[in-house]
Write a protein that holds these residues in place. Structure first.
Motif, PDB file in Angstrom:
ATOM      1  N   UNK A   1       0.839  -1.204   0.000  1.00 51.91           N
ATOM      2  CA  UNK A   1       0.000   0.000   0.000  1.00 51.91           C
ATOM      3  C   UNK A   1       0.872   1.250   0.000  1.00 51.91           C
ATOM      4  N   UNK A   2       1.914   1.266   0.833  1.00 52.99           N
ATOM      5  CA  UNK A   2       2.794   2.438   0.897  1.00 52.99           C
ATOM      6  C   UNK A   2       3.555   2.631  -0.412  1.00 52.99           C
ATOM      7  N   UNK A   3       3.924   1.534  -1.056  1.00 48.54           N
ATOM      8  CA  UNK A   3       4.594   1.662  -2.354  1.00 48.54           C
ATOM      9  C   UNK A   3       3.633   2.188  -3.409  1.00 48.54           C
ATOM     10  N   UNK A   4       2.379   1.736  -3.358  1.00 49.97           N
ATOM     11  CA  UNK A   4       1.356   2.263  -4.272  1.00 49.97           C
ATOM     12  C   UNK A   4       1.173   3.764  -4.045  1.00 49.97           C
ATOM     13  N   UNK A   5       1.190   4.180  -2.800  1.00 50.76           N
ATOM     14  CA  UNK A   5       1.101   5.606  -2.477  1.00 50.76           C
ATOM     15  C   UNK A   5       2.303   6.358  -3.021  1.00 50.76           C
ATOM     16  N   UNK A   6       3.480   5.794  -2.858  1.00 51.69           N
ATOM     17  CA  UNK A   6       4.718   6.443  -3.311  1.00 51.69           C
ATOM     18  C   UNK A   6       4.745   6.614  -4.826  1.00 51.69           C
ATOM     19  N   UNK A   7       4.242   5.615  -5.547  1.00 49.39           N
ATOM     20  CA  UNK A   7       4.281   5.679  -7.004  1.00 49.39           C
ATOM     21  C   UNK A   7       3.136   6.486  -7.599  1.00 49.39           C
ATOM     22  N   UNK A   8       2.027   6.583  -6.871  1.00 51.19           N
ATOM     23  CA  UNK A   8       0.840   7.253  -7.414  1.00 51.19           C
ATOM     24  C   UNK A   8       0.796   8.728  -7.076  1.00 51.19           C
ATOM     25  N   UNK A   9       1.182   9.094  -5.858  1.00 54.28           N
ATOM     26  CA  UNK A   9       1.130  10.492  -5.415  1.00 54.28           C
ATOM     27  C   UNK A   9       2.561  10.953  -5.128  1.00 54.28           C
TER      28      UNK A   9
ATOM     29  N   UNK B   1       4.980  15.765   4.954  1.00 48.95           N
ATOM     30  CA  UNK B   1       6.311  15.171   5.018  1.00 48.95           C
ATOM     31  C   UNK B   1       6.258  13.662   5.203  1.00 48.95           C
ATOM     32  N   UNK B   2       5.288  13.161   5.974  1.00 49.09           N
ATOM     33  CA  UNK B   2       5.238  11.722   6.225  1.00 49.09           C
ATOM     34  C   UNK B   2       4.923  10.925   4.974  1.00 49.09           C
ATOM     35  N   UNK B   3       4.466  11.588   3.908  1.00 50.58           N
ATOM     36  CA  UNK B   3       4.192  10.899   2.648  1.00 50.58           C
ATOM     37  C   UNK B   3       5.166  11.311   1.554  1.00 50.58           C
ATOM     38  N   UNK B   4       6.300  11.879   1.928  1.00 51.46           N
ATOM     39  CA  UNK B   4       7.326  12.233   0.948  1.00 51.46           C
ATOM     40  C   UNK B   4       7.991  10.960   0.437  1.00 51.46           C
ATOM     41  N   UNK B   5       8.543  10.984  -0.769  1.00 48.89           N
ATOM     42  CA  UNK B   5       9.164   9.768  -1.322  1.00 48.89           C
ATOM     43  C   UNK B   5      10.243   9.174  -0.431  1.00 48.89           C
ATOM     44  N   UNK B   6      11.070  10.031   0.171  1.00 44.68           N
ATOM     45  CA  UNK B   6      12.154   9.515   1.025  1.00 44.68           C
ATOM     46  C   UNK B   6      11.602   8.814   2.258  1.00 44.68           C
ATOM     47  N   UNK B   7      10.592   9.423   2.894  1.00 39.45           N
ATOM     48  CA  UNK B   7      10.022   8.822   4.095  1.00 39.45           C
ATOM     49  C   UNK B   7       9.286   7.526   3.748  1.00 39.45           C
ATOM     50  N   UNK B   8       8.535   7.530   2.659  1.00 44.98           N
ATOM     51  CA  UNK B   8       7.820   6.318   2.263  1.00 44.98           C
ATOM     52  C   UNK B   8       8.780   5.189   1.907  1.00 44.98           C
ATOM     53  N   UNK B   9       9.890   5.527   1.251  1.00 49.50           N
ATOM     54  CA  UNK B   9      10.882   4.502   0.917  1.00 49.50           C
ATOM     55  C   UNK B   9      11.419   3.848   2.190  1.00 49.50           C
TER      56      UNK B   9
END
Length: 664
Positions: free
Chosen positions: A254-262, A268-276
Motif C-alpha cells: 500500500x505504501x509503495x502504491x502511495x509512493x508511485x501514485x502520489x 512530510x510523512x508521505x514524501x518519497x524519502x520517508x515512504x521509501x
C-alpha cells in the motif's frame, strides 16, 4: 485491548436505531484509541502554537519599535520552546509500540506500527448541493441521503478497527473518491471544500482544496492499519505469524502504491524519502516474522539446518541495517523517532549475532561422521562465506577438528561482541528501556552465547586472533510487497472518465484446440494478441475488449486465473462471452497474461503463477440503490533435538533450550 464492535453494531445506550458502520468503532476505549486521542490533542496544540508563531513573525516584520520587537522575540522563543516540547511528546507517541503488540503474553521482540493520520471533519453537504443545482440542474434535495451517507462514511474512516473490516472501510471510502472527484471537482471550478490532514511525525497540518491529499492520506492510513494488524498478531502461533507476514507485506504494498501514485504530496510523512524508508521497515519486519516462522517449531540441531538458519538470521540483520541507513539520511533523520532508529540498530546487531551463534553451534557441537553427507555439508558451508579464513577450504574446516573448533570459537566471539553492542545501544534510548521484554531477550541471547563460549574454552583462547568472516545473507522466503486485493479491481477501468460500448455477446469456439487470443489483466481481464482469423474475431471480438461475463457468470471482478477456469471447458458447441469496448482513450495494458491453447494456458507469467486465487474478493455485494453518487460502484467485501530462539522466559543452564511453547 480489543476493537470489537458492540452487539449488532448499535450505538451504546441508544434506542433510536442509529448505528455505526462495520469496520469502525468510535466508542472504543483501547490503548490504541487513547493513543490516537492524544495524537489528535497534540495536533491541535501544535497548530495553535504555529499560528502564534506566524503572528509573532508577521508582527516582528511589520514593527519598527525596538521594545515591541524585544517583546515579540521573547514570545517567539517561548512559542518555539513549546513547539519543541510538543514535538517531543509526539515522538513519544510514535515510540509507544507496546500498545500495538499482541495482547497475548509473549516473549517476542516488539515490532513497530504506524500511527493513523488525523484529519478534521469535512462538510460535503452545502457545496455539493450547490454544485448539483448549478451544474447538473437537478434538485439537490433528492440526494440528501447519498450526501449524508458519504459524510458518514468519511467520519467512520477516522476510527477504523484494527482488522480487515477496518481496512475494507478505508478502501471503500478510497474507491468513492475518484467518483466524487469526477462529479464535483472540475478542473475549471475551485471547490470551497478544504481537506486538512496532520503529519503523523511532526503534527504539522496540511490543507488542500483538491482530493489528492484526501486520497493519499487514506492510503497512508490503510498502510498504517495493516502495520497495526501485523504487530497485533500472536507470533507464538503459526496462524498469527502468517497473519503478521501478510499484513506487513500488504502495508509495504500500500505504501509503495502511495509512493508511485502520489509523487508530490505536501505532507512530510508521505514524501518519497520517508515512504521509501517505511516500505523497507515493513519488509524487514515481514522478514523477521518469516524467520520466526522457521524457528517456531524448533530448529533441528544438525549442521545443514544450523548453517541455513545462520544465513536466514543474517538476512534479517541486513534488512534492518538498510532500514537504519535510510533513517540516518537527510531529510528522513530530522523527523524519524530516535526510538525507531535505535530499534533498527539493536535488531541489526541482535540478528547478526544470532547468525554467528548458529555458525558456532554448527561447527562446535558437531563433527564430521562417517554417516554424514560430506558433499552437502561442504556445498552449504561454501555458500555461507564470501571468503574463508586463512585460505582454508570448506572441507578443511569440516574435517579437521582443530580448524573446525578454531573457526567456531571465532564465531562465538563475534556473537558475544554483537550481543553486547545490542545491549549498549538499547541502553541509550529511554523509550526502549520501557520494553522489558526486549531487554530480557537481548540478555538471554547474550547469556546463551557466553554459555557456548565457556563450554568450548581452551588455553589457546587468548592467543587466537582469528576473526570470524562475515556470513552471506540468504533466505528461501524473501519478504515481498503485496498489493491488497482491495486496491485492485475494475474501479480504475469502469469509471466515468471513459465511454463504453453496449455489452455484446461473442460466441467462442476452439480451432485446433486454440481459442485464438491472449488474456491480460487482473479484474477485469482484457483480450490481447487476437488472431484475426480465429472464430471469435469473425464473430466480433476485438483487440482490447474487456470480458465482463462468461456464460451466465459475471466476471468483472475476476482475474486471469478465474476466467481461465471458466473457459477451459469450451467444447465444440462453444460458449457465449459478454464483452465491452472503450470508445475513447488508451487503457493501460495490465501485466498478467495467459494464452489459450488446447483448453490450457500456453504461457503464464511468473506474476500470474504467484497469484493466490484466495486473495480475490469472494464476498462482494451489489449496491442495492444505484444513486447519483454510487453509480457504477461495487462494494468489495470481502524427530531430532531442536534449538529454539531466545525468549524472555527461558533459563540458560543448558546449551539447547526447549522450543517455544504455544501461547494460546
Amino acid at each position: 485491548m480489543t476493537d470489537a464492535l458492540l452487539p449488532n453494531g448499535l450505538k451504546e445506550g441508544r434506542g433510536d436505531g442509529q448505528y455505526f458502520r462495520k469496520g469502525c468503532n468510535p466508542f472504543a476505549q483501547t490503548g490504541r484509541s487513547k493513543l490516537q486521542n492524544k495524537r489528535a490533542n497534540l495536533n491541535q496544540q501544535i497548530i495553535k502554537e504555529m499560528r502564534m508563531r506566524a503572528g509573532a513573525e508577521n508582527l516582528l516584520k511589520a514593527s519598527s519599535n525596538s521594545k515591541v520587537k524585544e517583546m515579540v522575540l521573547l514570545e517567539l522563543s517561548y512559542v518555539n520552546s513549546n513547539l519543541q516540547l510538543l514535538m517531543g511528546q509526539l515522538e513519544g507517541l510514535n515510540s509507544s509500540v507496546e500498545v500495538y503488540q499482541s495482547s497475548q503474553e509473549t516473549a517476542n521482540i516488539p515490532l513497530i506500527a504506524l500511527g493513523l493520520k488525523e484529519t478534521k471533519e469535512v462538510d460535503f453537504s452545502t457545496p455539493f448541493k450547490d454544485y448539483i443545482a448549478s451544474h447538473y440542474n437537478e434538485d439537490a434535495a433528492n440526494y440528501e441521503e447519498e450526501l449524508a451517507d458519504l459524510m458518514d462514511l468519511r467520519q467512520s474512516c477516522r476510527t477504523p478497527i484494527r482488522s480487515e473490516a477496518g481496512v475494507e472501510l478505508l478502501a471503500k471510502y478510497f474507491s468513492h473518491l475518484p467518483l466524487v472527484e469526477s462529479r464535483f471537482f472540475s478542473p475549471t471550478h475551485h471547490s470551497s471544500i478544504f481537506f486538512t490532514w496532520y503529519d503523523s511525525f511532526t503534527g504539522v497540518p496540511v490543507c488542500q482544496q483538491n482530493l489528492s491529499l484526501e486520497k493519499a492520506s487514506t492510503l497512508f492510513n490503510m498502510g498504517a492499519l495493516y502495520s497495526q494488524i501485523g504487530t497485533r498478531s500472536d507470533r507464538q502461533t503459526s496462524a498469527g505469524l502468517r497473519e503478521a507476514i501478510s499484513s506487513f507485506q500488504k502495508a509495504a504494498g500500500v505504501l509503495n502504491h502511495l509512493k508511485e501514485t502520489f509523487t508530490h504530496t505536501p505532507s512530510y510523512d508521505m514524501s518519497p524519502a520517508m515512504l521509501a524508508m517505511l516500505i523497507r521497515m515493513m519488509l524487514a519486519q515481514a522478514q523477521e516474522c518469516l524467520f520466526e516462522q522457521l524457528a517456531l517449531p524448533g530448529i533441528r540441531n544438525e549442521v545443514v539446518t544450523l548453517l541455513r538458519m545462520a544465513q536466514e538470521a543474517a538476512k534479517v540483520s541486513e534488512l534492518y541495517d538498510h532500514v537504519h541507513q535510510c533513517m540516518i539520511q537527510t531529510p528522513v533523520k530530522d523527523n524519524v523517532p530516535f526510538f525507531w532508529s535505535t530499534m533498527s540498530q539493536v535488531k541489526t546487531n541482535h540478528y547478526r549475532s544470532m547468525a554467528h551463534y548458529f555458525m558456532a553451534s554448527a561447527l562446535l557441537d558437531h563433527h564430521m561422521g562417517p554417516s554424514d553427507d560430506e558433499d552437502q555439508q561442504e556445498k552449504t558451508l561454501s555458500q555461507v562465506y564470501d571468503h574463508l579464513p586463512d585460505g582454508c577450504s570448506p572441507l578443511d574446516i569440516l574435517k579437521k577438528p582443530a580448524e573446525r573448533e578454531r573457526v567456531g570459537r571465532a564465531h562465538i566471539r563475534r556473537a558475544i561482541a554483537g550481543h553486547e553492542e545490542a545491549l549498549r545501544i538499547y541502553s541509550l534510548c529511554h523509550h526502549l528501556n520501557k520494553l522489558e521484554v526486549l531487554q530480557d531477550i537481548l540478555k538471554a541471547s547474550h547469556q546463551r552465547s557466553l554459555h557456548k563460549a565457556s563450554d568450548n574454552h581452551t588455553d589457546e583462547e587468548f592467543t587466537d586472533y582469528l576473526v570470524a568472516p562475515d556470513i552471506i545473507s540468504k533466505t528461501d522466503q524473501p519478504a515481498e510487497m503485496e498489493i491488497p486485493t482491495i486496491l485492485k479491481g475494475p474501479l480504475s477501468v469502469f469509471s466515468a472518465k471513459q465511454r463504453w460500448t453496449a455489452p455484446r455477446k461473442v460466441r467462442l469456439h476452439t480451432k485446433d484446440k486454440d481459442l485464438g487470443f491472449t488474456l491480460k489483466g487482473d479484474a477485469p481481464v482484457q483480450v490481447v494478441s487476437l488472431d484475426p482469423l480465429c472464430p471469435a474475431a469473425a464473430d466480433g471480438l476485438k483487440e482490447g475488449d474487456y470480458i465482463v461475463a462468461v456464460g451466465e457468470a459475471e466476471c468483472k471482478w475476476m482475474g486471469v486465473g478465474e476466467v481461465m477456469r471458466l473457459l477451459k471447458d469450451v467444447d465444440r458447441q462453444g460458449v457465449d462471452i459478454t464483452v465491452v469496448s472503450v470508445l475513447d482513450g488508451n487503457p493501460t495494458m495490465p501485466a498478467k497474461s495467459a494464452t489459450f491453447c488446447g483448453n490450457l494456458p500456453k504461457t503464464y507469467s511468473m506474476i500470474c503463477l504467484a497469484y493466490d486465487d484466495d486473495k480475490n474478493g469472494k464476498s462482494r455485494k451489489l449496491i442495492k440503490k444505484s444513486s447519483f453518487l454510487s453509480w457504477g460502484l461495487k462494494n468489495k467485501l470481502k524427530s531430532a533435538s531442536t534449538v529454539s530462539l531466545p525468549t524472555a522466559e527461558q533459563s540458560w543452564n543448558k546449551p539447547f533450550p526447549s522450543p517455544y511453547k504455544d501461547a494460546y
